[in-house]
Write a protein that holds these residues in place. Structure first.
Motif, PDB file in Angstrom:
ATOM      1  N   PRO A   3     -40.064  49.638   2.845  1.00 24.62           N
ATOM      2  CA  PRO A   3     -40.568  49.734   1.465  1.00 24.62           C
ATOM      3  C   PRO A   3     -41.204  51.085   1.209  1.00 24.62           C
ATOM      4  CG  PRO A   3     -42.057  48.432   2.811  1.00 24.62           C
ATOM      5  CD  PRO A   3     -40.845  48.699   3.660  1.00 24.62           C
ATOM      6  N   SER A   4     -41.145  51.513  -0.032  1.00 21.71           N
ATOM      7  CA  SER A   4     -41.787  52.763  -0.403  1.00 21.71           C
ATOM      8  C   SER A   4     -43.291  52.628  -0.245  1.00 21.71           C
ATOM      9  CB  SER A   4     -41.459  53.115  -1.863  1.00 21.71           C
ATOM     10  OG  SER A   4     -42.250  54.190  -2.302  1.00 21.71           O
ATOM     11  N   THR A   5     -43.930  53.666   0.261  1.00 22.12           N
ATOM     12  CA  THR A   5     -45.393  53.632   0.390  1.00 22.12           C
ATOM     13  C   THR A   5     -46.075  53.911  -0.935  1.00 22.12           C
ATOM     14  OG1 THR A   5     -45.412  55.968   1.052  1.00 22.12           O
ATOM     15  CG2 THR A   5     -45.321  54.310   2.812  1.00 22.12           C
ATOM     16  N   ARG A   7     -46.040  52.556  -4.323  1.00 16.78           N
ATOM     17  CA  ARG A   7     -45.518  51.420  -5.063  1.00 16.78           C
ATOM     18  C   ARG A   7     -46.680  50.563  -5.557  1.00 16.78           C
ATOM     19  NH1 ARG A   7     -43.966  46.801  -0.824  1.00 16.78           N
ATOM     20  NH2 ARG A   7     -45.355  47.357   0.877  1.00 16.78           N
ATOM     21  N   THR A   8     -46.360  49.609  -6.413  1.00 21.82           N
ATOM     22  CA  THR A   8     -47.342  48.644  -6.893  1.00 21.82           C
ATOM     23  C   THR A   8     -46.854  47.256  -6.515  1.00 21.82           C
ATOM     24  OG1 THR A   8     -48.006  50.050  -8.732  1.00 21.82           O
ATOM     25  CG2 THR A   8     -48.496  47.711  -8.921  1.00 21.82           C
ATOM     26  N   VAL A   9     -47.702  46.496  -5.845  1.00 24.84           N
ATOM     27  CA  VAL A   9     -47.337  45.160  -5.357  1.00 24.84           C
ATOM     28  C   VAL A   9     -48.046  44.107  -6.196  1.00 24.84           C
ATOM     29  CG1 VAL A   9     -47.403  43.581  -3.388  1.00 24.84           C
ATOM     30  CG2 VAL A   9     -46.978  46.023  -3.019  1.00 24.84           C
ATOM     31  N   GLU A  22     -45.497  37.635  -2.909  1.00 25.75           N
ATOM     32  CA  GLU A  22     -45.741  39.031  -3.240  1.00 25.75           C
ATOM     33  C   GLU A  22     -44.415  39.747  -3.467  1.00 25.75           C
ATOM     34  OE1 GLU A  22     -46.389  41.875   0.352  1.00 25.75           O
ATOM     35  OE2 GLU A  22     -47.640  40.113   0.730  1.00 25.75           O
ATOM     36  N   THR A  24     -42.840  43.879  -4.758  1.00 22.35           N
ATOM     37  CA  THR A  24     -43.010  45.223  -5.305  1.00 22.35           C
ATOM     38  C   THR A  24     -42.456  45.253  -6.724  1.00 22.35           C
ATOM     39  OG1 THR A  24     -42.840  46.273  -3.124  1.00 22.35           O
ATOM     40  CG2 THR A  24     -42.370  47.648  -5.051  1.00 22.35           C
ATOM     41  N   GLN A  26     -40.544  46.639  -9.623  1.00 18.08           N
ATOM     42  CA  GLN A  26     -39.466  47.621  -9.756  1.00 18.08           C
ATOM     43  C   GLN A  26     -39.184  47.888 -11.230  1.00 18.08           C
ATOM     44  OE1 GLN A  26     -36.126  47.367  -7.015  1.00 18.08           O
ATOM     45  NE2 GLN A  26     -37.056  45.559  -6.052  1.00 18.08           N
ATOM     46  N   ILE A  51     -38.655  52.563  -7.980  1.00 22.45           N
ATOM     47  CA  ILE A  51     -40.042  52.198  -7.720  1.00 22.45           C
ATOM     48  C   ILE A  51     -40.946  53.373  -8.075  1.00 22.45           C
ATOM     49  CG2 ILE A  51     -41.715  51.552  -5.940  1.00 22.45           C
ATOM     50  CD1 ILE A  51     -39.388  50.187  -4.459  1.00 22.45           C
ATOM     51  N   SER A  99     -38.863  38.232  -7.326  1.00 26.33           N
ATOM     52  CA  SER A  99     -38.666  39.626  -7.724  1.00 26.33           C
ATOM     53  C   SER A  99     -39.337  39.836  -9.072  1.00 26.33           C
ATOM     54  CB  SER A  99     -37.181  39.982  -7.804  1.00 26.33           C
ATOM     55  OG  SER A  99     -36.534  39.223  -8.818  1.00 26.33           O
TER      56      SER A  99
END
Length: 310
Positions: A3-5, A7-9, A22, A24, A26, A51, A99
């Protein structure tokens, strides 16, 4: 795939703040997204998902949907708050898979303010925004039709005029108290909206020995009236939450960004720690009520909370 570091989760929690789901968040690139990102499709003609950081993301509800409010300075400018409806999809084959997507075509922006809080007006169903806490400034957010007729948001231009007038009047008193929570909480018994604001040191974004930007955050609860003319009604002293590691101290960076009324006597508070961790806790509404103090009519935060001169 890692996963991209950046990002917003989004988390789905139970009543004990345990994580159930949970995902991310997109962005579906079905339209232009900010100044630089154009619509993008893959080899099959499907819109790709990307992302983005979604800085200081906060959730709010309006019109039966869940929305996210955030800043994305490089793409939209640092004076704008960006708003998007969130779309949820659940995997029928797995109860733990979800998602979450926002559509570039539904992107709307509010300008101009600092950590703006949305208000779902209980009397008119009008979506409004507290664009500034000091001085209290509430603007209507006009509902428009986006190109896919899902509905969108567009602020009126009065806040731009107000900021232009303030810029001309350089002697106007002003504090460094900024809003924090993304959605104002309605208190029906007193007919007020409850919010949170903060100070940090230094008040600007100057380089310092403690943190990249601000540090030694303190927060305060405040209320505003629920009808025009909107004005500051009550204000609490400055507060910190006890550190998880050192109960008699507090982290130098706490950012209280989530506030919700769980029931008639309990508040949920979500906050960030040192720009590294997230946490949540509950507060008795009666405790917060006891902290709030009536302010003289016509007073603003700047009249009540200024640094002591030595």
């Amino acid at each position: 795939q890692e996963p991209s570091t950046i990002r917003t989760v989004l988390l789905v929690l139970n009543a004990n703040f345990d994580t159930l789901l949970e995902a991310t968040i997109q962005t579906k690139m079905d339209d232009k997204f900010g100044k630089r990102q154009k619509p993008q499709t893959d080899a099959h003609g499907n819109f790709v998902h990307k992302i983005f950081a979604l800085d200081d993301a906060r959730l709010f509800t309006y019109g039966g949907s869940i929305w996210v409010s955030y800043r994305e300075g490089k793409l939209f400018g640092y004076d704008k708050q960006v708003l998007n409806r969130l779309h949820f999809e659940f995997d029928d084959t797995s109860s733990s898979s979800i998602s979450v997507t926002l559509l570039a075509s539904e992107t709307e922006t509010l300008c101009c303010g600092r950590n703006m809080a949305l208000i779902d007006n209980v009397h008119t169903n009008q979506l409004q925004a507290l664009t500034w806490v000091d001085p209290v400034t509430v603007e209507n957010v006009q509902i428009t039709n986006s190109k896919n007729n899902m509905g969108g948001l567009q602020s009126d231009n009065r806040q731009r005029r107000r900021l232009a007038e303030e810029k001309k009047n350089k002697k106007k008193k002003k504090s460094d108290f900024h809003g924090t929570n993304g959605f104002m909480v309605y208190l029906p018994k007193s007919g007020e909206y409850l919010g949170i604001g903060h100070f940090h040191r230094p008040p600007g974004r100057e380089a310092n020995e403690y943190a990249r930007f601000g540090h030694h955050y303190t927060h305060a609860f405040f209320t505003i009236s629920d009808a025009p003319p909107f004005h500051l009604k009550r204000l609490s002293p400055e507060l910190v939450l006890p550190s998880h590691a050192y109960k008699n101290d507090a982290e130098i960076i706490q950012f209280w960004s989530g506030l919700e009324l769980l029931d008639e006597s309990t508040l949920a508070l979500a906050y960030g720690i040192n720009d590294c961790e997230g946490a949540a806790t509950t507060l008795e509404l009666s405790v917060v009520e006891n902290l709030l103090r009536e302010v003289p009519q016509g007073s603003e935060v700047v009249d009540l909370m200024m640094p002591l001169k030595t």
